[in-house]
Design an enzyme around this catalytic site. Structure first.
Site, PDB file in Angstrom:
ATOM      1  N   HIS A 219     -83.944 -60.091   4.292  1.00 33.66           N
ATOM      2  CA  HIS A 219     -84.145 -58.758   3.714  1.00 33.66           C
ATOM      3  C   HIS A 219     -85.585 -58.354   3.985  1.00 33.66           C
ATOM      4  O   HIS A 219     -86.516 -58.931   3.427  1.00 33.66           O
ATOM      5  CB  HIS A 219     -83.853 -58.778   2.215  1.00 33.66           C
ATOM      6  CG  HIS A 219     -82.405 -58.976   1.897  1.00 33.66           C
ATOM      7  ND1 HIS A 219     -81.965 -59.653   0.769  1.00 33.66           N
ATOM      8  CD2 HIS A 219     -81.281 -58.608   2.575  1.00 33.66           C
ATOM      9  CE1 HIS A 219     -80.646 -59.676   0.760  1.00 33.66           C
ATOM     10  NE2 HIS A 219     -80.211 -59.050   1.847  1.00 33.66           N
ATOM     11  N   GLU A 222     -88.601 -57.781   1.436  1.00 36.32           N
ATOM     12  CA  GLU A 222     -88.954 -58.861   0.510  1.00 36.32           C
ATOM     13  C   GLU A 222     -90.109 -59.672   1.100  1.00 36.32           C
ATOM     14  O   GLU A 222     -89.996 -60.858   1.405  1.00 36.32           O
ATOM     15  CB  GLU A 222     -87.719 -59.706   0.214  1.00 36.32           C
ATOM     16  CG  GLU A 222     -86.645 -58.889  -0.503  1.00 36.32           C
ATOM     17  CD  GLU A 222     -85.344 -59.632  -0.748  1.00 36.32           C
ATOM     18  OE1 GLU A 222     -85.283 -60.858  -0.477  1.00 36.32           O
ATOM     19  OE2 GLU A 222     -84.379 -58.997  -1.212  1.00 36.32           O
ATOM     20  N   HIS A 317     -86.177 -65.547  -0.589  1.00 41.01           N
ATOM     21  CA  HIS A 317     -86.065 -64.124  -0.909  1.00 41.01           C
ATOM     22  C   HIS A 317     -87.124 -63.744  -1.939  1.00 41.01           C
ATOM     23  O   HIS A 317     -87.815 -64.601  -2.489  1.00 41.01           O
ATOM     24  CB  HIS A 317     -84.679 -63.813  -1.496  1.00 41.01           C
ATOM     25  CG  HIS A 317     -83.552 -63.893  -0.520  1.00 41.01           C
ATOM     26  ND1 HIS A 317     -82.861 -62.795  -0.090  1.00 41.01           N
ATOM     27  CD2 HIS A 317     -83.002 -64.962   0.114  1.00 41.01           C
ATOM     28  CE1 HIS A 317     -81.916 -63.168   0.772  1.00 41.01           C
ATOM     29  NE2 HIS A 317     -81.988 -64.491   0.914  1.00 41.01           N
ATOM     30  N   GLU A 390     -85.705 -67.657  -4.835  1.00 39.40           N
ATOM     31  CA  GLU A 390     -86.185 -66.320  -5.174  1.00 39.40           C
ATOM     32  C   GLU A 390     -87.583 -66.424  -5.776  1.00 39.40           C
ATOM     33  O   GLU A 390     -87.896 -67.376  -6.499  1.00 39.40           O
ATOM     34  CB  GLU A 390     -85.257 -65.655  -6.201  1.00 39.40           C
ATOM     35  CG  GLU A 390     -83.832 -65.440  -5.725  1.00 39.40           C
ATOM     36  CD  GLU A 390     -83.656 -64.128  -4.976  1.00 39.40           C
ATOM     37  OE1 GLU A 390     -84.657 -63.404  -4.800  1.00 39.40           O
ATOM     38  OE2 GLU A 390     -82.520 -63.830  -4.580  1.00 39.40           O
TER      39      GLU A 390
END
EC number: 3.4.17.24
Length: 484
Positions: A219, A222, A317, A390
């Protein structure tokens, strides 16, 4: 190019503003200081439109991801031609997300030509609210005072990490000619940008080596994921004794930027062609998703290689609504596998003050079926573990703290270093690495070209004394995992 703002439907936004001078409606005089010039026509830039509200207020529209109008989150633009002490309110008016860390005190980052280090705006100057004037979209408004007329100011959603920055970093690593680092081009993106693969391991055959695969930036918006990934790489190529030990026992294969086109274009979630690549792992197309196709092929081949044991896949991420670093894992029927899957995040929680095991969760949501974690979790055997790592776009709560600590570029990289160190704890826990024996052997067998202790006299008594003192120092360093 200098142009004046023109009204238009925000659905029609397809490109970035290019040196757009914003003046009062109907103004025909000579441009002057204080007529702000906005620009986002640069790498990873994003700003689609600017509306003049008053001398002190401007509405800004995020350009949607290319070929996908759903995602409007990432912004990155410059402002110039300012007047000294000019105060303005900038309203970013078309966020596609409702829930955001802007509700929790997050603020944009800013730098200028005379102050090139990114810093966060004061949270007291930032407001996030639903606005009836903009289709009830959420609006993030911030107040700012320009203090230097000759400066160009740059604002962004979070610290940018561009494709070019990665290429410069990898070029500098390659110039070091490390015998335990290999860089190769795994493939090309749709726009012919490099898909880089790093292999980090000590040279020579070792039939018992484990394999860890790590990817980041599927992504593109990010950007914290790239700082975490660089922290992992920096530690693994260092001369730290833990890094040396890991290279002797583990093969690390790292793809630091899975979506280089999306990063270059300033998208938030999608590729050039509008695809969320992290939903296409099951059937990636060589034509539409070439970088994902290449990485999937690599992992499938590695999983079938009897010479290596693929034990970890970690995809990095950044999260827009939660604090801290944390992980997502998969759900299994066998209780023993469930327990074994929790070991690595528990160990990481011990090593990293900003990692939260309580935020870590294990799920099998249908909407996540096309992600790397879910697809590879079903493909690989029961000795392999697949995680999404994350990290918050904003902050973490340190132990004993009552206020969030905003992340910086350095603290994102520190989390990456702690992720790398945790592999030693994991393999010690599973008795694959005998740390004390290996450190002793590395001292006893050190050579003039590879070890700083090469000049120690090799008498057994002196070596034992030196080793005992050094081991205590290393053990203490491992317990205080925050330093590099």
């Amino acid at each position: 190019k200098i142009a004046r703002s023109e009204a238009g439907g925000e659905d029609a936004l397809v490109g970035n503003v290019n040196k757009l001078m914003v003046t009062p409606r109907g103004y025909t005089g000579v441009p002057r200081k204080g007529h702000l010039v906005f620009d986002a026509c640069f790498e990873s830039g994003n700003l689609g439109r600017v509306d003049y509200i008053s001398e002190f207020e401007f509405d800004l529209f995020i350009r949607p991801d290319t070929c996908n109008p759903r995602f409007r989150v990432w912004f990155n633009f410059t402002v110039e031609n300012v007047r000294e002490t000019q105060r303005v309110i900038l309203n970013i008016v078309n966020f596609s997300k409702t829930k955001s860390l802007y509700r929790e005190g997050m603020s944009p980052v800013v730098k200028s030509t005379s102050r090139p280090k990114w810093q966060r705006l004061p949270a007291k100057n930032v407001y996030y609210y639903r606005c009836p004037d903009h289709r009830r979209n959420y609006v993030m408004s911030f107040a700012f005072c320009f203090d230097r007329e000759d400066d160009v100011y740059q604002f962004a959603y979070c610290y940018p990490y561009t494709y070019s920055r990665l290429q410069h970093y990898l070029d500098s690593l390659e110039r070091r000619n490390l015998d335990y680092l290999q860089r190769e081009q795994l493939g090309l993106s749709v726009q012919q940008r490099r898909l880089d693969l790093l292999t980090i391991t000590s040279p020579g055959e070792c039939p018992e080596k484990k394999l860890v695969v790590l990817t980041a930036r599927v992504h593109p918006g990010e950007s914290p994921a790239s700082f975490v990934c660089q922290g992992v790489i920096d530690f693994l190529v260092s001369q730290h004794p833990v890094a040396q030990l890991l290279r002797d026992h583990v093969i690390f294969k790292i793809v630091p930027m899975l979506n280089p086109d999306g990063v270059y274009l300033g998208n938030y979630r999608c590729s050039l062609m509008g695809f969320d690549l992290n939903r296409h792992w099951q059937e990636p197309s060589l034509w539409a998703h070439p970088t994902l196709y290449a990485v999937k092929q690599l992992i499938v081949q590695l999983s079938q290689d009897p010479k290596v044991g693929l034990e970890f896949y970690i995809d990095v991420h950044a999260h827009s609504t939660m604090m801290n670093g944390f992980m997502y894992g998969n759900v299994f029927e066998e209780e023993e596998r469930v327990q074994r899957q929790a070991v690595f995040p528990r160990l990481l929680c011990n090593n990293a003050a900003d990692f939260s095991f309580s935020n870590t969760s294990f799920n099998r949501d249908m909407v996540k079926a096309g992600t790397g974690r879910r697809f590879l979790g079903g493909l690989l055997d029961d000795t392999s573990y697949c995680y999404t790592l994350e990290v918050s776009f904003y902050s973490y709560m340190a132990a004993g703290s009552t206020a969030p600590v905003p992340y910086t570029e350095d603290t994102y990289m520190k989390l990456g270093r702690n992720v790398a160190r945790t592999f030693l704890d994991y393999y010690k826990h599973n008795h694959f690495i005998d740390e004390n024996k290996e450190l002793y052997d590395s001292l006893a067998c050190s050579t003039a070209s590879t070890h700083p202790w090469r000049k120690m006299r090799r008498t057994s008594m002196k070596l034992k004394i030196q080793f005992d003192v050094w081991r205590e120092h290393v053990n203490w360093r491992i317990l205080t995992i925050g330093t590099s």
